[in-house]
Enzyme design. Structure first.
Site, PDB file in Angstrom:
ATOM      1  N   CYS A 104       0.867  -1.174   0.000  1.00  0.00           N
ATOM      2  CA  CYS A 104       0.000   0.000   0.000  1.00  0.00           C
ATOM      3  C   CYS A 104       0.905   1.225   0.000  1.00  0.00           C
ATOM      4  CB  CYS A 104      -0.931   0.038   1.208  1.00  0.00           C
ATOM      5  SG  CYS A 104      -1.907   1.572   1.293  1.00  0.00           S
ATOM      6  N   MET A 319      -4.441   5.147  -5.545  1.00  0.00           N
ATOM      7  CA  MET A 319      -3.584   4.326  -4.707  1.00  0.00           C
ATOM      8  C   MET A 319      -2.135   4.786  -4.888  1.00  0.00           C
ATOM      9  SD  MET A 319      -6.105   2.745  -6.556  1.00  0.00           S
ATOM     10  CE  MET A 319      -5.499   1.493  -7.677  1.00  0.00           C
TER      11      MET A 319
END
Length: 399
Positions: A104, A319
């Site tokens: 992430c 993201m």
């Protein structure tokens, strides 16, 4: 039936970039969950509140979106020249599994700050004032990230005037350097950065026909297609796609077939158990549009528009790992991302996403074999502790 008291586990709830997650020190987890396996997954699922057939995660810390159904486990690094090992778990909302297949990038911005505050970094490496450069080993993908963490009077600085589209309030800027973000392959196929050996491929997808795509492993495995080719403009906001079950199913079909082409899975049926990777994104040339906040994004202020899906839904912003993929692909002539941005070689790109804009840089160069290599990708995020203390989990979770 007698029930045991709930487990109390030290934890910190943090925002990193445009994501939120529950952070743990490895040493604070119950012994059964300190190693990979069913016990760890069961614990994190219960912490977040999954699987939830209502898709709300009411009985857990999750926020019922891909951006808020996240967990992080950190430990002192045993690797030379690294400070902390960072393991990321993307928790499915409605299914009983945790996806460990990728990083992430947004929560990467919070890793350095947590590591310093949690005592995981050698104090000699942290200046009292200035900037601490924390060397992060991203364990999911085996890559190094440098987090530049602002310090003042021996404390991590969290407040500031850095504004990040997709985050309501300003905070301190955290610069991230993703070193050697692309996978490297062997032989003449162009390296695993482009798993097919091409910067653009054509492939058949049921329901779409023949499409052009750029398949890239940089930051996170990502499939880029042109917005127009799949019936979109590139200015879509979440409601335009996330409320359309048929559209989401078509995107999942596209993602599954792309995953097979990238060699990530052998059969499209396997994509259901690999939701975090690859990502699917569509690109378009610059154009005026209005972001989800009501902010006007002008064509002259961006190089291209990008929309990306995460865990089966259009992301509200972008993201962080996909931003690395965007920056890397933009730096390499001939990719769909590069062409949407106007072509040519570039070291930085500013793209429009549903919440606004983001700038990401990447340094790409041809090696002696005529293959593209990327040494680093750079972007700025911010991070903040939202809550710290203990998270409670029913004892029977661990059996």
């Amino acid at each position: 039936m007698a029930f045991l008291p709930q487990l109390r586990i030290p934890a910190t709830y943090m925002r990193g970039g445009t994501s939120k997650g529950v952070f743990f020190r490895l040493q604070d987890l119950p012994e059964a969950a300190r190693k990979p396996g069913p016990a760890r997954d069961a614990l994190l699922l219960r912490v977040i509140g999954s699987p939830d057939p209502y898709a709300k995660q009411i009985d857990g810390m999750g926020g019922a979106t891909s951006s808020t159904s996240k967990t992080v486990i950190l430990d002192r690094s045993t690797r030379p020249d690294h400070d902390v090992d960072y393991l990321f778990g993307q928790v499915s909302i409605d299914s009983a599994f945790v996806d460990w297949s990728g990083n992430c990038g947004n929560l990467s911005a919070a890793v350095g700050a947590f590591a310093i505050s949690a005592g995981l970094v050698d104090p000699a490496r942290v200046p009292r004032d200035g900037t601490a450069v924390i060397r992060i080993w991203q364990a999911n993908i085996g890559k190094t990230i440098l987090g530049h963490i602002p310090m003042a009077d021996g404390q991590v600085v969290e407040s500031g005037d850095f504004e990040l589209d997709g985050v309501t309030f300003p905070a301190a800027e955290v610069q991230l350097e993703f070193l050697d973000p692309a996978d490297e392959g062997e032989g003449d196929a162009g390296g695993a950065m482009f798993p097919t050996g091409n910067v653009v491929d054509t492939f058949e997808v049921p329901g779409f026909g023949t499409l052009e795509a750029t398949f890239i492993n940089a930051g996170i495995p990502t499939i880029f297609v042109n917005a127009e080719a799949i019936g979109y403009t590139g200015s879509e906001l979440q409601d335009a796609i996330n409320g359309d079950a048929q559209a989401l199913a078509r995107f999942e079909t596209l993602r599954a077939h792309g995953a097979v082409r990238m060699g990530l899975i052998q059969d499209v049926a396997e994509a259901a158990k690999r939701q975090h990777t690859p990502k699917i994104a569509f690109v378009a040339a610059p154009a005026d549009y209005v972001a989800s906040s009501g902010k006007a994004v002008k064509a002259g202020d961006i190089d291209l528009r990008v929309r990306a899906l995460s865990m089966g839904k259009l992301h509200h912003a972008m993201m962080g790992t996909a931003a690395v993929a965007i920056g890397t692909a933009a730096a390499i002539p001939g990719t769909l991302v590069n062409l949407a941005a106007g072509g040519g070689q570039r070291e930085a790109v500013r793209f429009g996403h549903p919440s606004g804009t983001l700038r990401v840089g990447a340094q790409a160069q041809l090696d002696n074999n005529g293959q593209w290599k990327v040494t680093k990708a750079i972007m700025s995020r911010s991070a903040r502790v939202l809550m710290e203390g203990t998270v409670r989990v029913p004892a029977e979770t661990l059996g």
